[in-house]
Design an enzyme around this catalytic site. Structure first.
Site, short mmCIF file in Angstrom:
data_model
loop_
_atom_site.label_atom_id
_atom_site.label_comp_id
_atom_site.label_asym_id
_atom_site.label_seq_id
_atom_site.Cartn_x
_atom_site.Cartn_y
_atom_site.Cartn_z
N LEU A 142 -0.14 6.36 0.96
CA LEU A 142 0.58 5.10 1.16
C LEU A 142 0.45 4.65 2.62
O LEU A 142 1.43 4.52 3.35
CB LEU A 142 2.04 5.26 0.75
CG LEU A 142 2.26 5.45 -0.75
CD1 LEU A 142 3.69 5.89 -1.04
CD2 LEU A 142 1.93 4.17 -1.52
N HIS A 143 -0.80 4.38 3.01
CA HIS A 143 -1.08 4.09 4.41
C HIS A 143 -0.29 2.88 4.92
O HIS A 143 0.56 3.00 5.82
CB HIS A 143 -2.57 3.81 4.60
CG HIS A 143 -3.48 4.93 4.25
ND1 HIS A 143 -3.48 6.13 4.93
CD2 HIS A 143 -4.44 5.03 3.30
CE1 HIS A 143 -4.41 6.92 4.41
NE2 HIS A 143 -5.00 6.28 3.43
N ASP A 144 -0.59 1.72 4.38
CA ASP A 144 -0.02 0.48 4.92
C ASP A 144 1.47 0.32 4.62
O ASP A 144 2.22 -0.11 5.51
CB ASP A 144 -0.81 -0.72 4.40
CG ASP A 144 -2.24 -0.72 4.92
OD1 ASP A 144 -2.50 -0.08 5.97
OD2 ASP A 144 -3.11 -1.35 4.30
#
Length: 324
Positions: free
Chosen positions: A239-241
């Site tokens: 869940l990078h962003d």
């Protein structure tokens, strides 16, 4: 109580799209502008995606969407296919009903920083080209922004584009180095933390079960998991962003230290490497004067997951903001 003003700078992008949905779902922010930057796909496509997402998530005509810089500062050509041919897998969204803004993203950033001097938070979840362009337009932008949180970098873990570099920084390292050397108060949320919070099939099932209003999100996240499987063999997606959006409100999603970041811009091998120099260290190095001078500019650097469960919070929050 008035909500805090914020700008989201993005290159949508599958996880970028749900980062917008997550931000809206938190109910914590007054989103003043949604900026498009080239990254996952070229800027004309990210701009179209951003306009379509504004419509899909119910802020069409309420939150202006601005087109960003047409190329990286470094002028290096690159391509990426992780997010599919449109950047949103294969989704082609209906365009916004609002007229296109004539003001560019960098100019909008400078203007909003003056309107909300000392109050404005900027979250950048794509390459930092627009933020760097704002700083080049007006270096005082760095001192009017309350905080910049950006998704990018790898402090103590391997990269995902070359052995040491994360994609957003690799895509425009010159822009990133301008930003972290500007004196702007920043938090770097990179792979050290983002790879620790994952979206899995159980989370996807929760979206599918929600039914009406989550169909688009389900398709986007299904495509995201499929891309992870195809490119890395993993059955979960980082869940990078969304994590960067979460950290803008609550740092307990990460563990972080204060220090200096210097970006490698010249090397073909290590282009985009984010070298982290902790502010508190038991070791001392004989830095050249130019490097030693950089250590006066510090930020918060995410080095791992924090005590609060971001994966669970993300899914719960997205369910609060269905598409329209």
């Amino acid at each position: 109580m008035a909500l805090a003003p914020i700008v989201l700078d993005s290159d949508p992008g599958l996880d970028d799209a749900v980062a917008l949905q997550y931000m809206l779902g938190t109910g914590l922010w007054d989103l003043k502008a949604y900026l498009a930057v080239g990254g996952n796909v070229p800027v004309e496509q990210t701009f179209r995606n951003a306009r379509g997402l504004a419509r899909a998530f119910g802020i069409d005509g309420e939150v202006p969407v601005y087109r960003g810089a047409g190329r990286p500062i470094s002028r290096v050509e690159f391509s990426a296919d992780f997010h599919g041919p449109t950047g949103l897998g294969t989704e082609v969204l209906p365009d916004s009903t609002a007229p296109e803004q004539t003001e560019c993203a960098a100019s909008a950033l400078v203007r909003l920083s003056k309107e909300y001097d000392g109050e404005l938070t900027v979250v950048a979840i794509g390459p930092l080209t627009n933020v760097a362009a704002a700083l080049l337009l007006d270096p005082q932008f760095a001192h009017r922004v309350r905080k910049l949180v950006f998704m990018g970098g790898a402090a103590r873990v391997p990269g995902n584009t070359n052995p040491v570099a994360e994609f957003n920084i690799w895509a425009d390292p010159d822009a990133a180095d301008i930003v972290v050397s500007s004196g702007i108060p920043y938090t770097m949320v990179g792979l050290d933390a983002t790879n620790r919070w994952r979206f899995n099939r159980d989370d996807l099932n929760k979206l599918e079960a929600a039914g009406s209003g989550q169909e688009l999100t389900t398709r986007l996240m299904r495509a995201y998991l499929k891309s992870y499987e195809d490119h890395t063999g993993e059955d979960t997606g980082a869940l990078h962003d969304p994590l960067a959006v979460g950290v803008a409100a609550d740092e307990s999603f990460i563990t972080a230290e204060t220090g200096t970041v210097i970006v490698e811009c010249a090397s073909q091998l290590t282009r985009g490497q984010t070298v982290f120099i902790p502010a508190e260290s038991n070791r001392s190095y004989d830095y050249p004067p130019a490097i030693a001078a950089r250590t006066k500019h510090t930020g918060r650097i995410a080095l791992g997951a924090g005590p609060r469960n971001f994966s669970a919070h993300f899914t719960e929050t997205v369910l609060l903001r269905p598409s329209v």
